[in-house]
Design a protein around this motif. Sequence first.
Motif, PDB file in Angstrom:
ATOM      1  N   VAL A   1      -2.365  -2.398   7.411  1.00  0.00           N
ATOM      2  CA  VAL A   1      -2.615  -3.534   6.525  1.00  0.00           C
ATOM      3  C   VAL A   1      -2.161  -4.836   7.185  1.00  0.00           C
ATOM      4  O   VAL A   1      -2.875  -5.847   7.129  1.00  0.00           O
ATOM      5  CB  VAL A   1      -1.928  -3.313   5.152  1.00  0.00           C
TER       6      VAL A   1
ATOM      7  N   PHE B   1      -0.948  -8.298   0.135  1.00  0.00           N
ATOM      8  CA  PHE B   1      -2.259  -8.926  -0.059  1.00  0.00           C
ATOM      9  C   PHE B   1      -2.155 -10.167  -0.935  1.00  0.00           C
ATOM     10  O   PHE B   1      -2.746 -11.200  -0.629  1.00  0.00           O
ATOM     11  CB  PHE B   1      -3.271  -7.927  -0.635  1.00  0.00           C
TER      12      PHE B   1
ATOM     13  N   GLU C   1      -6.170  -9.858  -2.867  1.00  0.00           N
ATOM     14  CA  GLU C   1      -6.014  -8.948  -3.999  1.00  0.00           C
ATOM     15  C   GLU C   1      -6.201  -7.512  -3.534  1.00  0.00           C
ATOM     16  O   GLU C   1      -6.779  -7.263  -2.484  1.00  0.00           O
ATOM     17  CB  GLU C   1      -7.050  -9.295  -5.081  1.00  0.00           C
ATOM     18  N   LEU C   2      -5.673  -6.609  -4.320  1.00  0.00           N
ATOM     19  CA  LEU C   2      -5.801  -5.184  -4.052  1.00  0.00           C
ATOM     20  C   LEU C   2      -6.199  -4.515  -5.354  1.00  0.00           C
ATOM     21  O   LEU C   2      -5.666  -4.853  -6.414  1.00  0.00           O
ATOM     22  CB  LEU C   2      -4.455  -4.626  -3.567  1.00  0.00           C
TER      23      LEU C   2
ATOM     24  N   LEU D   1       2.000  -2.890  -0.555  1.00  0.00           N
ATOM     25  CA  LEU D   1       0.659  -3.294  -0.106  1.00  0.00           C
ATOM     26  C   LEU D   1       0.100  -4.377  -1.025  1.00  0.00           C
ATOM     27  O   LEU D   1      -0.454  -5.373  -0.550  1.00  0.00           O
ATOM     28  CB  LEU D   1      -0.278  -2.086  -0.064  1.00  0.00           C
ATOM     29  N   LEU D   2       0.257  -4.198  -2.343  1.00  0.00           N
ATOM     30  CA  LEU D   2      -0.209  -5.192  -3.301  1.00  0.00           C
ATOM     31  C   LEU D   2       0.449  -6.544  -3.030  1.00  0.00           C
ATOM     32  O   LEU D   2      -0.214  -7.579  -2.984  1.00  0.00           O
ATOM     33  CB  LEU D   2       0.108  -4.726  -4.731  1.00  0.00           C
TER      34      LEU D   2
ATOM     35  N   ILE E   1      -8.141   0.637  -2.659  1.00  0.00           N
ATOM     36  CA  ILE E   1      -7.571   1.934  -2.294  1.00  0.00           C
ATOM     37  C   ILE E   1      -8.129   3.003  -3.220  1.00  0.00           C
ATOM     38  O   ILE E   1      -7.918   2.956  -4.439  1.00  0.00           O
ATOM     39  CB  ILE E   1      -6.031   1.912  -2.370  1.00  0.00           C
TER      40      ILE E   1
ATOM     41  N   LEU F   1     -13.607  -7.735  -6.250  1.00  0.00           N
ATOM     42  CA  LEU F   1     -12.989  -8.399  -5.103  1.00  0.00           C
ATOM     43  C   LEU F   1     -13.840  -9.501  -4.477  1.00  0.00           C
ATOM     44  O   LEU F   1     -13.355 -10.230  -3.626  1.00  0.00           O
ATOM     45  CB  LEU F   1     -12.625  -7.358  -4.023  1.00  0.00           C
TER      46      LEU F   1
ATOM     47  N   ARG G   1      -8.357  -8.758   1.234  1.00  0.00           N
ATOM     48  CA  ARG G   1      -8.719  -8.003   0.034  1.00  0.00           C
ATOM     49  C   ARG G   1      -8.801  -6.526   0.399  1.00  0.00           C
ATOM     50  O   ARG G   1      -9.251  -6.168   1.488  1.00  0.00           O
ATOM     51  CB  ARG G   1     -10.051  -8.496  -0.520  1.00  0.00           C
ATOM     52  N   CYS G   2      -8.369  -5.678  -0.535  1.00  0.00           N
ATOM     53  CA  CYS G   2      -8.276  -4.254  -0.239  1.00  0.00           C
ATOM     54  C   CYS G   2      -8.597  -3.437  -1.480  1.00  0.00           C
ATOM     55  O   CYS G   2      -8.252  -3.819  -2.605  1.00  0.00           O
ATOM     56  CB  CYS G   2      -6.860  -3.934   0.243  1.00  0.00           C
TER      57      CYS G   2
END
Length: 113
Positions: A33, A69, A75-76, A65-66, A46, A111, A43-44
């Motif tokens: 990441v 981002f 954003e995740l 991770l959130l 999962i 996203l 942006r991700c």
Amino acid sequence: MKYNTYIKENILFLQLEGDLIGESNGLELMDLVSEKLNDNINRCAIDLALVRYMNSSGIGVLITLLTKFRNKGGELVLINPSEQIKKLLIITKLNSIFVIVDNEAEALQRLTK
């Protein structure tokens, strides 16, 4: 735990499989990441559909991770968590922090706004 990654419309997609319990996979995901964030991918999504179990370390990985981002203006979202994971997110009240969608199309829509 195993994982696959791909980029679509400048969004990082992570497909996780197995048990998300931190360990070395958590560090691998963090490094991956960080690399993508350096490449201006902020942006991700999962995919948690194939995650059977998640412990507190796994939750910590998702929260980290959130945070990464969001700190970069991104954003995740979580895609299709299994029933077990969904219950865990509700019990820990993390369902109010994470955006949870049902599929990749919804993730893309959410996203790309």
